[in-house]
Design a protein around this motif. Structure first.
Motif, short mmCIF file in Angstrom:
data_model
loop_
_atom_site.label_atom_id
_atom_site.label_comp_id
_atom_site.label_asym_id
_atom_site.label_seq_id
_atom_site.Cartn_x
_atom_site.Cartn_y
_atom_site.Cartn_z
N ARG A 115 3.09 2.91 12.18
CA ARG A 115 2.42 1.96 11.30
C ARG A 115 1.07 2.49 10.80
O ARG A 115 0.60 2.15 9.72
N ASP B 74 -0.95 1.72 2.40
CA ASP B 74 0.20 2.49 1.93
C ASP B 74 1.47 1.89 2.55
O ASP B 74 1.43 0.89 3.25
N TYR C 146 5.15 -2.43 1.80
CA TYR C 146 3.70 -2.39 2.06
C TYR C 146 3.32 -3.61 2.91
O TYR C 146 2.58 -4.50 2.47
N ASN D 275 4.48 1.12 4.96
CA ASN D 275 4.55 1.02 6.42
C ASN D 275 5.87 1.65 6.90
O ASN D 275 6.93 1.02 6.84
N SER E 76 0.16 3.56 7.21
CA SER E 76 -0.12 2.58 6.17
C SER E 76 -1.59 2.22 6.05
O SER E 76 -2.02 1.68 5.03
#
Length: 887
Positions: free
Chosen positions: A859, A230, A253, A232, A862
């Protein structure tokens, strides 16, 4: 009626047995009702699969091909519900995905090629989870085009084949044709993004001279990256200050760790023999090469910065080496080969087989687009492509097998088999470049230092005796006993008792009781290494090392197991066949990777920190003294600091000078790094575990007259794993009385994964229809819910922040479809889709986990969209086309 199954130690089939019959054409999907001659799980010459006293399923080569995947791992898992393929691996695990049978470890399934033991991979899995500790053979180096059929024995067989065969045996039987051949090409991709795949392969049979055959096969395959992560948030939040971040691939991304690696692999194999009179010389082997690259976690610009007074950045401190951050990739360069030579035959009624097999797997590990942050800060220089080290694993197996039938006046002869096996194994780690382990080491994967490097070896000598007899026509009794001596573990003796009674041509009962033994792999006992993340350090200490001893760990001891199974075979009509087999496997002192013990957990802040006004105070979880003690153990911090070249016996965080600053401190150098973690693990004898289940196979072929033919097969597996006992925690580690599940040798969350990461029920209904040149293969698979426990980041309803809650992958149906047409006699084209309706696993909770990550610009948001333990992967649907040419 259980047998005296004096189990043999073979790693080879009974000598001078008739060659396995080729799979029917077209071969049905998984089938146990056919007339194929089997060589797995029996010493009796000419045993049919339908008459086997143990459950065994046969997969023909074309049934494997109809899965649409050039990867044997996925092909097997799609056909057999009792096999679960690993869909994702972190770090080195991404390059060597494994499979487990009946929910046990991959190390509990023995892999054979033509009845001979296959060597294991050098790439031991240290990532934890249900596949943690795996060092089983990498079956991607077995050429699919070389396979005639696969025999899958779903029964404990350690007494027959030695260590590993606790869950069962998978035997790849290769083609022996001395004429004809085939060529196939396939290409495909995922519905949504990435995974572009192509594979070309083929095989050819040659008769070099009278009485000889040579069958050569080869495959070249390529698979590109996929991405299922996903946005970041960290990259977005830093992009104003560091605009070069927007130039990173895929922005926003940018953290592309979640997905498939890129793999380029070539394998060549041969199978040859020469028969003269009652004797045969034979040889087979393979040689393969794999190059692979996998994205690791993206690093922000602040990770690698200049130090004051160095030649970098004009001596100015804090200037990023990578202005936009960087996206490191872990690469491997792997060579794998295996060669077998043997001499078999018969003298009178006595058969013999003398064979020798040597296998080697060698893996070189490099990190590209990376840096050593501490080296750059100290000297103003860092390489960007760094060699981290390498592993190797070798196995040399020598076997002598003898069989002789004695007529003792019963319905059948007394078949006596016996033999010897000597096996020499070696495993080793070679150090990487100094830049890979200097200070905090290579970004994304700390290199292997001379301290980690080493070579481990072992010898094994075993003997077996196997006796089978039919007192009356309807009753088969088989008994075996095996003794093994290990140079590093001493002696053990195991046995197997099995029997089958045919009440009629339509109904039979069968059952087995056996004991098993599995020595730790050399990799489990000798692996040593650390992994450096953008905000973490995690380490695996060898069980017998000084560092592990300081924490109270000790050397590994062997696993021991007991296996019971009972079932029936039912053929109510000439076409309908059904087998049902129940089983129970109990493993004592199961070897596994321990829970991670934490020396530092950034968001478990000390008392008063959340109220201190620190820049990241809101990221702290609610303070609890017990949870703080669990997650911030100075003994663990000391062990990791020592492994990195620093001092031990720390009394404060400030003394951990060998651990990278960015792991312990926020970018301002003062506040606590709330996303930082330091943890250590070791391979341990962790649990006593029981597995219970039932395997079902039902097959019925229909003759539809003018409408062609239809083969229907249902395969189902019910499987329940239960941890019965957890071995004690080493005394040097903190033990909680308030939250004992969090300070167990195997933590509650890890126990949950052991028990619930395999579907309790999985069923597959497969229909294969043919009419003239047309064919359709339709497969519907059901996966029951699996789940893990994870820590909530936010309080929602009755779930409090910091507590464990259930993260599921809910019940799912998946549909696979392939349509084929025979253009001409030698040419067939096929089009298909796996996961036809593009089903994805249940997403992780946004409210309980992901929203907090997003709000704190972490992070991690993601990379945790989907649970990585999904039994059918995280990539969604895949479509493909295939061309087959046969002659």
């Amino acid at each position: 009626m259980f047998a005296l199954a004096v189990a043999s130690a073979w790693s080879v089939p009974a000598l001078a047995a008739p060659e396995p019959a080729p799979a029917a054409d077209p071969a049905p999907q998984a089938d146990e009702g056919g007339t194929d001659i089997i060589v797995t799980g029996t010493r009796t010459t000419g045993m049919r699969a339908a008459d086997s006293p143990a459950p065994i399923q046969i997969l023909g080569a074309d049934a494997l091909q109809r899965t649409g995947s050039p990867d044997l791992l996925q092909s097997l898992a799609q056909q057999l519900p009792s096999i679960q393929a690993q869909s994702f691996g972190s770090d080195l695990q991404a390059h060597t995905l494994q499979m487990k049978l009946r929910g046990l470890s991959p190390n509990h399934t023995l892999i054979l090629v033509n009845g001979k033991r296959r060597h294991g991979t050098a790439n031991v899995s240290v990532a934890g989870g249900p596949f943690g500790g795996s060092a089983a053979p990498d079956i991607s180096f077995i050429v699919p085009e070389s396979i005639d059929h696969v025999e899958v024995l779903q029964d404990g067989a350690a007494a027959q084949y030695g260590t590993d065969a606790i869950a069962g045996v998978i035997n790849f039987i290769q083609k022996k044709a001395d004429h004809g051949g085939s060529f196939d090409a396939t290409g495909g991709k995922y519905y949504d993004e990435g995974g572009q795949t192509y594979a070309v392969g083929g095989n050819i049979g040659i008769a070099p001279f009278d009485g000889a055959y040579l069958n050569v096969a080869a495959q070249k395959k390529y698979k590109n990256y996929s991405f299922r992560g996903d946005v970041n948030p960290q990259a977005v939040s830093l992009s104003t200050k560091y605009p070069a971040i927007k130039d990173l691939l895929g922005y926003p991304y940018t953290n592309r760790i979640i997905g498939d690696p890129q793999i380029d692999q070539t394998v060549v194999s041969y199978n040859a023999g020469y028969e003269f009179g009652d004797f045969k010389l034979y040889s087979f082997g393979s040689y393969g090469h794999k190059k692979a690259k996998a994205y690791e976690n993206t690093r922000p610009p602040t990770t690698v910065v200049s130090g004051a007074g160095t030649k970098a950045a004009g001596g100015v401190a804090g200037v990023p080496f990578y202005p936009g951050g960087f996206m490191p990739q872990e690469t491997i360069d792997e060579t794998d080969y295996s060669f077998t030579g043997g001499f078999s035959g018969s003298v009178g009624e006595t058969t013999f087989d003398l064979a020798s097999t040597y296998g080697n797997d060698d893996i070189s590990v490099d990190i590209i687009n990376t840096a050593n942050a501490q080296l750059y800060r100290d000297t103003g220089y860092t390489p960007t492509n760094i060699h981290d080290g390498s592993f190797f694993n070798t196995q040399w197996t020598n076997t002598l097998d003898l069989t002789h039938p004695f007529d003792i006046g019963l319905a059948g002869p007394l078949n006596v088999a016996g033999g010897l096996e000597f096996r020499h194994e070696e495993y080793g780690i070679r150090a990487g470049d100094p830049a890979s382990y200097y200070g905090g080491g290579t970004q994304s994967f700390f290199g292997y230092s001379p301290k980690d490097a080493g070579k481990y070896k072992r010898d094994n000598f075993s003997q077996y005796l196997d006796i089978s007899v039919k007192p009356i026509d309807a009753w088969l009794i088989d008994g075996a006993v095996r003794h093994e001596h290990y140079s590093d573990f001493g002696d053990t003796t195991v046995f197997k008792l099995t029997s089958r009674y045919d009440f009629s041509d339509a109904f039979a009962l069968r059952g087995t009781v056996s004991t098993g033994f599995r020595a730790p792999t050399l990799a489990e006992g000798g692996y040593s290494g650390l992994n450096v993340g953008p905000s973490s350090i995690s380490g695996v200490l060898p069980p017998a090392s000084a560092g592990a001893a300081a924490l109270g760990f000790g050397g590994l001891k062997p696993e021991k197991s007991t296996n019971f199974s009972a079932g029936f075979v039912f053929h109510p009509t000439p076409k309908l066949s059904m087998t049902v087999d129940a089983y129970q496997i109990t493993i004592r002192d199961r070897i596994m990777i321990s829970s991670g013990f934490n020396g530092f957990t950034g968001n478990r802040c000390p008392q008063g920190y959340a109220e201190s006004g620190a820049s990241n105070a809101k990221a702290c979880l609610p303070f609890n003294q017990d949870l703080y003690n669990i997650n911030n153990q100075l003994a663990v911090l000391s062990a990791v600091n020592t492994a990195l070249g620093g001092s031990g016996n720390l009394t404060s965080l400030a003394q951990a000078t060998a651990i990278p600053v960015y792991v312990l401190y926020a970018p301002n150098g003062v506040d606590r790094a709330t996303d930082g973690t330091v943890a250590v693990q070791s391979f341990v004898n962790g649990v006593k575990m029981r597995t219970r289940g039932v395997d079902v196979v039902v097959n019925y072929p229909f003759d539809l007259g003018d409408f062609g033919s239809l083969d229907l097969t249902f395969t189902g597996n019910y499987n329940e794993n239960k941890v019965l006992k957890i071995n004690p925690l080493p005394s040097a580690l903190y033990s909680s009385t308030q939250n004992p599940g969090l300070t167990q040798l195997i933590a509650t969350s890890d126990v949950t994964q052991l028990e619930n990461s395999t579907p309790k029920f999985r069923g597959t209904l497969n229909g294969y229809w043919q009419l003239g040149g047309f064919s359709v293969n339709l497969r519907e698979s059901f996966y029951s819910e699996v789940y893990a426990l994870e820590t909530a980041r936010s309080s929602v309803g009755n779930v409090a922040a910091g507590s464990l809650f259930k993260v599921p992958v809910k019940d799912s149906f998946l549909t696979d479809l392939e349509v084929g047409y025979q253009i001409a006699k030698p040419i067939k084209i096929s089009f298909g889709a796996n996961n036809l309706f593009n089903k994805y696993p249940t997403e992780r909770s946004k409210a309980l986990i992901r929203q907090a990550e997003f709000d704190n610009n972490e992070r991690g948001y993601s990379s945790d969209k989907y649970p990585l333990f999904s039994p059918y992967g995280i990539n969604g649907g895949y479509y493909y086309a295939r061309l087959n040419l046969t002659w």
